[in-house]
Design a protein around this motif. Structure first.
Motif, PDB file in Angstrom:
ATOM      1  N   MET A   1      36.887 -14.065   0.394  1.00  0.00           N
ATOM      2  CA  MET A   1      35.754 -14.773  -0.290  1.00  0.00           C
ATOM      3  C   MET A   1      36.201 -14.765  -1.909  1.00  0.00           C
ATOM      4  N   LYS A   2      36.370 -16.233  -2.391  1.00  0.00           N
ATOM      5  CA  LYS A   2      36.731 -16.347  -3.654  1.00  0.00           C
ATOM      6  C   LYS A   2      35.502 -16.646  -4.359  1.00  0.00           C
ATOM      7  N   LEU A  22      28.909 -11.710 -11.960  1.00  0.00           N
ATOM      8  CA  LEU A  22      30.320 -11.158 -11.718  1.00  0.00           C
ATOM      9  C   LEU A  22      29.948  -9.790 -10.819  1.00  0.00           C
ATOM     10  N   LEU A  23      29.352  -9.092 -11.307  1.00  0.00           N
ATOM     11  CA  LEU A  23      29.206  -7.525 -10.908  1.00  0.00           C
ATOM     12  C   LEU A  23      28.456  -7.738  -9.266  1.00  0.00           C
ATOM     13  N   LEU A  24      27.294  -8.395  -9.449  1.00  0.00           N
ATOM     14  CA  LEU A  24      26.612  -8.649  -8.101  1.00  0.00           C
ATOM     15  C   LEU A  24      27.494  -9.445  -6.924  1.00  0.00           C
ATOM     16  N   SER A  25      28.371 -10.411  -7.313  1.00  0.00           N
ATOM     17  CA  SER A  25      29.164 -10.835  -6.339  1.00  0.00           C
ATOM     18  C   SER A  25      30.475 -10.097  -5.767  1.00  0.00           C
ATOM     19  N   PHE A  30      32.886 -10.417  -2.766  1.00  0.00           N
ATOM     20  CA  PHE A  30      33.646 -11.646  -3.236  1.00  0.00           C
ATOM     21  C   PHE A  30      34.802 -11.134  -4.006  1.00  0.00           C
ATOM     22  N   GLN A  31      35.707 -11.766  -4.028  1.00  0.00           N
ATOM     23  CA  GLN A  31      37.016 -11.492  -5.051  1.00  0.00           C
ATOM     24  C   GLN A  31      36.565 -12.454  -6.350  1.00  0.00           C
TER      25      GLN A  31
END
Ligand SMILES: Cc1cc2nc3c(=O)[nH]c(=O)nc-3n(C[C@H](O)[C@H](O)[C@H](O)COP(=O)(O)O)c2cc1C
Length: 198
Positions: A1-2, A22-25, A30-31
């Motif tokens: 998952m991007k 960004l950190l949470l994803s 997620f990539q």
């Protein structure tokens, strides 16, 4: 998952919000990658499948310098973005006439191009309140949408499916997989086993 996170900031608030997302994803599997908005033009942006945008507003309802070239490349385009999912956080301040002007014009343009807005735009007034909750919700909805459900939509289309999952979705119609008995399930899910159908 991007997930690609684009941000435009002048004094750092939008950048900070984008970094948290960004950190949470990444924690959610997620990539994810984070970019200054001007790293993209319309051509490269149109290839992105899952996008989060975080932008503040400067001048008189304008996109910050860090995103202005991107906005110029997007503003007058009419190529549809139907295969894209997006969410947007707009930072601003109600003391200005064009509250959250940058975020509003970018998201209105993306809606017009039929990029799929998976949750509503968040508009922040003078601070970044609500961005953490929005980010958690955005990640959850996106994850559900990507990995989610093989049921067919009323129009019978399944945009995220590959050929196998399309076959399965066709056979499932609108039934939930957990309501199907074992023997029928074996037949329905056979495409994923690589065995040919009877
Ligand atoms: C010179 C200047 C112009 C601004 N213009 C607007 C504006 O037109 N509309 C708005 O909603 N906010 C405006 N703002 C508020 C910023 O968008 C807001 O403070 C935001 O949180 C800043 O985020 P950033 O640090 O990521 O740039 C302006 C702020 C400054 C300093």
């Amino acid at each position: 998952m991007k997930l690609d996170i684009l941000y435009a900031s002048t004094t750092g608030n939008a950048e900070m919000v984008a970094k948290k997302l960004l950190l949470l994803s990444k924690e959610a599997g997620f990539q994810s990658r984070m970019y200054e908005m001007n790293d993209f033009d319309f051509e490269s942006f149109s290839k992105l499948k899952n996008v989060a945008i975080v932008t503040s507003t400067y001048g008189d309802g304008d996109v910050p310098d860090m995103g202005i070239d991107f906005w110029k490349s997007l503003e007058f385009r009419d190529t549809k973005l139907v295969n894209q999912n997006y969410g947007l956080i707009a930072l601003g301040d109600r003391s200005h006439d064009k509250f959250c002007g940058a975020g509003r014009k970018i998201s209105m343009k993306l809606d017009k191009l039929e990029s799929n807005r998976i949750i509503d735009r968040l508009e922040c007034d003078g601070d970044t309140e609500g961005t953490y909750e929005w980010s958690i919700k955005f990640i959850k909805v996106l994850k559900d949408k990507i990995s989610g459900n093989l049921k067919m939509s009323p129009s019978g289309t399944c945009e995220t499916c590959n050929n196998d999952s399309k076959k399965i979705a066709n056979k499932l119609k609108n039934r939930d997989p957990k309501d199907i008995n074992f023997n029928e399930a074996k037949k329905i899910f056979r495409p994923l086993t690589g065995k040919s159908e009877d």
